[in-house]
Design a protein around this motif. Structure first.
Motif, PDB file in Angstrom:
ATOM      1  N   HIS A 101       0.824  -1.207   0.000  1.00  0.00           N
ATOM      2  CA  HIS A 101       0.000   0.000   0.000  1.00  0.00           C
ATOM      3  C   HIS A 101       0.858   1.258   0.000  1.00  0.00           C
ATOM      4  CE1 HIS A 101      -3.675  -2.278   0.556  1.00  0.00           C
ATOM      5  NE2 HIS A 101      -3.125  -2.912   1.602  1.00  0.00           N
ATOM      6  N   ASN A 102       0.296   2.269  -0.606  1.00  0.00           N
ATOM      7  CA  ASN A 102       0.906   3.610  -0.585  1.00  0.00           C
ATOM      8  C   ASN A 102       2.298   3.614  -1.205  1.00  0.00           C
ATOM      9  OD1 ASN A 102      -1.373   4.586   0.909  1.00  0.00           O
ATOM     10  ND2 ASN A 102      -0.419   3.790   2.791  1.00  0.00           N
ATOM     11  N   ALA A 103       2.546   2.675  -2.179  1.00  0.00           N
ATOM     12  CA  ALA A 103       3.845   2.605  -2.862  1.00  0.00           C
ATOM     13  C   ALA A 103       3.606   2.294  -4.338  1.00  0.00           C
ATOM     14  CB  ALA A 103       4.723   1.552  -2.215  1.00  0.00           C
ATOM     15  N   ARG A 104       4.624   2.575  -5.116  1.00  0.00           N
ATOM     16  CA  ARG A 104       4.566   2.291  -6.565  1.00  0.00           C
ATOM     17  C   ARG A 104       5.798   1.478  -6.961  1.00  0.00           C
ATOM     18  NH1 ARG A 104       6.567   7.390  -6.010  1.00  0.00           N
ATOM     19  NH2 ARG A 104       8.370   7.976  -7.320  1.00  0.00           N
ATOM     20  N   CYS A 116       7.793   4.855  -2.205  1.00  0.00           N
ATOM     21  CA  CYS A 116       6.565   5.314  -1.537  1.00  0.00           C
ATOM     22  C   CYS A 116       5.904   6.416  -2.354  1.00  0.00           C
ATOM     23  CB  CYS A 116       6.877   5.843  -0.134  1.00  0.00           C
ATOM     24  SG  CYS A 116       7.417   4.567   1.023  1.00  0.00           S
ATOM     25  N   ASN A 117       4.598   6.415  -2.325  1.00  0.00           N
ATOM     26  CA  ASN A 117       3.860   7.461  -3.027  1.00  0.00           C
ATOM     27  C   ASN A 117       4.130   8.823  -2.372  1.00  0.00           C
ATOM     28  OD1 ASN A 117       2.738   5.550  -4.728  1.00  0.00           O
ATOM     29  ND2 ASN A 117       0.898   5.275  -3.433  1.00  0.00           N
ATOM     30  N   ASP A 118       3.778   9.866  -3.110  1.00  0.00           N
ATOM     31  CA  ASP A 118       3.939  11.219  -2.561  1.00  0.00           C
ATOM     32  C   ASP A 118       3.120  11.368  -1.272  1.00  0.00           C
ATOM     33  OD1 ASP A 118       5.519  11.835  -4.694  1.00  0.00           O
ATOM     34  OD2 ASP A 118       3.913  12.788  -5.850  1.00  0.00           O
ATOM     35  N   TYR A 120       4.174  10.052   1.501  1.00  0.00           N
ATOM     36  CA  TYR A 120       4.497   8.908   2.343  1.00  0.00           C
ATOM     37  C   TYR A 120       5.996   8.679   2.308  1.00  0.00           C
ATOM     38  CZ  TYR A 120      -0.503   7.938   2.252  1.00  0.00           C
ATOM     39  OH  TYR A 120      -1.848   8.034   2.372  1.00  0.00           O
ATOM     40  N   SER A 137       6.530  -1.076   4.802  1.00  0.00           N
ATOM     41  CA  SER A 137       5.346  -0.289   4.451  1.00  0.00           C
ATOM     42  C   SER A 137       5.698   1.186   4.391  1.00  0.00           C
ATOM     43  CB  SER A 137       4.214  -0.522   5.465  1.00  0.00           C
ATOM     44  OG  SER A 137       4.621  -0.087   6.746  1.00  0.00           O
ATOM     45  N   CYS A 138       4.904   1.894   3.686  1.00  0.00           N
ATOM     46  CA  CYS A 138       5.054   3.352   3.574  1.00  0.00           C
ATOM     47  C   CYS A 138       4.045   4.016   4.509  1.00  0.00           C
ATOM     48  CB  CYS A 138       4.804   3.794   2.140  1.00  0.00           C
ATOM     49  SG  CYS A 138       6.047   3.217   0.963  1.00  0.00           S
ATOM     50  N   LYS A 139       4.532   4.886   5.337  1.00  0.00           N
ATOM     51  CA  LYS A 139       3.635   5.616   6.235  1.00  0.00           C
ATOM     52  C   LYS A 139       3.483   7.057   5.755  1.00  0.00           C
ATOM     53  CE  LYS A 139       6.823   7.515   9.619  1.00  0.00           C
ATOM     54  NZ  LYS A 139       7.065   7.718  11.069  1.00  0.00           N
ATOM     55  N   GLU A 140       2.392   7.636   6.134  1.00  0.00           N
ATOM     56  CA  GLU A 140       2.099   8.997   5.696  1.00  0.00           C
ATOM     57  C   GLU A 140       3.119   9.957   6.279  1.00  0.00           C
ATOM     58  OE1 GLU A 140      -1.740  12.047   5.510  1.00  0.00           O
ATOM     59  OE2 GLU A 140      -1.723  10.339   6.869  1.00  0.00           O
TER      60      GLU A 140
END
Length: 547
Positions: A101-104, A116-118, A120, A137-140
């Motif tokens: 989640h929250n990654a590309r 990680c997405n922008d 995060y 995981s990517c955290k905000e």
């Protein structure tokens, strides 16, 4: 035979008309005595297998495999490059959710990278990662949840990104001296990290004049303090409760406590009765009053009556009727003790009417004559006084009454009511009757006039405001001034050498004169008031309170 001597991994072949032993493919040697395995991979996998490959040597042969992240073009796991098979890149990013989640996912040559997405970031601080079995995981990006404020709350919307702020307010009844904002820093932490609100404290309850607090629930928000009037005072209005407000101040009380009144609205009725109001704020309280009565006849200079008695009453409007003699001046001092053990005293002056009883009985001599003359005399005198007042104000009608008195005497002398007595007896009784009537006329003329004037000179004398006197003056008519002389003497029982004396005069034309005296506190005073025109004095007693 040569062929018979070839090595097991060799093959007999004809070359130039001769038989020759040649090692098989994958072996090297002389073909007869030895043929050992040839390591094709030693020349380099990229040369023998192609790019992105691994070369695996086998006994007498080899095979190629593609590196991780690549696959063989024949879709087999192994291949021999002589068939034109090569290794091509595998696009791992085609697999959905590979990076979580929250990654590309970003494909690379022979591999891939996760970012990680922008908004995060990785918890370990790295920029990229692989999902290689470890849960990453990517955290905000942001400061996370803002800190809680004890006894406070967040106002409006807020962001968790660095540079944002959260606005707080304290709950009602609380305040903060540390500020009401927390900021998200570049380090993704909240500063300040802790905030709190303190409860307001109104401090010491306010003081109320002549009152005391009876219950105090506290000094914090919404605490209450209840007051009660101090002893000797009663509630005159306002609220008796103070409340601590949200600003840290006391609201109220506006309680008004005034000193109890043991002698309010003192007045005289029915000539010899006294009434007053008792305002103590304490229902059913029994109060004892001491009456000290000094009496003086109108024609006397000294007090001839001295009476002291007590009454007890719980009424709010006491009434006392006094047993007073007619034709006298009385000074009535009423004393009681307040709830604070202070002596409260009031003095009132009372004048009673003079009832004139005529009695004439001179044995058996001309009784009818004298009684008849007295009746005629009073008829004429009453008519004379009436005419005199109408014509000359309130002056004492001496001349007119004298003339009518002697006219009555001449009228009586001409009568023959005593002819039944002969000789010297007749003459003797004639002289007696003459002198009696003449004296009686003079007494009536002066005494009646003087007494009437005295009664009107000091009508309804009473004391107010402790040091002031007031009386009714209806002597000689409106607009005519009368002069009064005051002689004041004061002494203290607790200070034997103290003596206060003053004299002054007062001229007034008012119908209800008032005078306030400059008296010392805690002193017993006797005040002699003289009306100059009538040569008459009235004595008033007065006691001032100790301040």
């Amino acid at each position: 035979d040569v062929c018979a001597t070839c090595h097991v991994h060799a093959t007999c072949q004809q070359s130039g008309g001769k038989s020759v032993c040649i090692c098989n493919y994958g072996f090297v040697g002389n073909g007869r005595t030895h043929c050992q395995d040839k390591d094709e991979c030693q020349i380099g996998a990229s040369k023998i297998c192609g790019n992105h490959t691994l070369c695996h040597n086998t006994h007498g042969s080899f095979y190629c495999v593609c590196l991780d992240g690549y696959r063989a073009s024949n879709n087999n796991k192994t291949f021999i490059p002589n068939d034109g098979t090569n290794c091509t890149d595998i696009d791992e990013c085609e697999e959905s959710g590979l990076c979580g989640h929250n990654a590309r996912c970003v494909n690379t040559e022979g591999s891939y990278m996760c970012y990680c997405n922008d908004g995060y970031k990785l918890e370990n601080g790295e920029r990229s990662f692989h999902q290689d079995g470890n849960i990453v995981s990517c955290k905000e990006i942001g400061c996370g949840s803002p800190p809680e404020m004890k006894h406070g709350y967040i106002v409006g919307n807020y962001s968790l990104l660095p540079g944002s702020a959260v606005h707080y307010e304290c709950q009602e009844g609380f305040y903060s001296n540390e500020g009401k904002f927390s900021y998200c820093t570049a380090n993704e932490t909240w500063e300040p990290a802790t905030l709190s609100c303190k409860g307001v404290d109104c401090g010491v309850p306010p003081s109320v004049p002549n009152a005391r607090p009876t219950s105090v629930s506290g000094t914090t928000y919404r605490s209450e303090v209840t007051y009660d009037c101090a002893q000797g005072h009663l509630m005159a209005g306002g609220s008796s409760t103070a409340v601590c407000n949200a600003r840290g101040h006391w609201d109220g009380p506006d309680l008004v406590c005034k000193e109890e009144e043991l002698f309010s609205n003192l007045s005289i009725f029915n000539e010899t009765c006294v009434r007053w109001q008792r305002k103590t704020g304490r229902l059913g309280l029994q109060e004892t009053y001491t009456f000290h009565i000094l009496g003086q006849r109108l024609d006397e200079k000294m007090f001839s009556e001295d009476v002291i008695f007590n009454i007890s009453t719980s009424e709010d409007n006491p009434k006392v009727c006094l047993d007073l003699n007619s034709g006298s001046n009385y000074v009535v001092n009423i004393t009681t003790i307040s709830s604070t053990n202070i002596t409260v005293s009031v003095t009132v002056a009372i004048q009673t009417k003079d009832f004139i009883t005529l009695y004439a009985d001179y044995m058996h001599v001309s009784t009818v004559s004298i009684l008849f003359f007295c009746k005629m005399f009073f008829l004429l005198l009453t008519w004379t006084l009436t005419l005199s007042k109408e014509s000359s104000g309130n002056k004492c009608p001496l001349e007119r009454s004298g003339k009518f008195c002697f006219a009555g005497l001449a009228f009586w002398l001409r009568q023959d009511w005593y002819s039944d007595i002969s000789g010297y007896v007749s003459e003797f009784w004639f002289m007696v009757q003459y002198l009696l009537v003449f004296t009686f006329c003079l007494e009536i003329r002066f005494s009646a006039c003087r007494r009437n004037a005295l009664k009107e000179a000091f009508n309804n004398v009473f004391i107010f405001n402790d040091t002031c006197l007031k009386w009714r003056r209806i002597v000689r008519g409106t607009g005519v001034e009368d002069r009064y002389s005051f002689h004041v003497q004061g002494q203290r029982w607790y200070q034997k050498n103290f003596f206060h004396e003053m004299t002054f005069e007062l001229s007034t034309h008012k119908e209800a004169p008032e005078v306030c005296l400059n008296l010392q506190p805690g002193t017993n005073y006797s005040i002699n008031i003289s009306m100059v025109a009538l040569n008459f004095s009235l004595l008033v007693s007065m006691t001032t309170q100790i301040t």
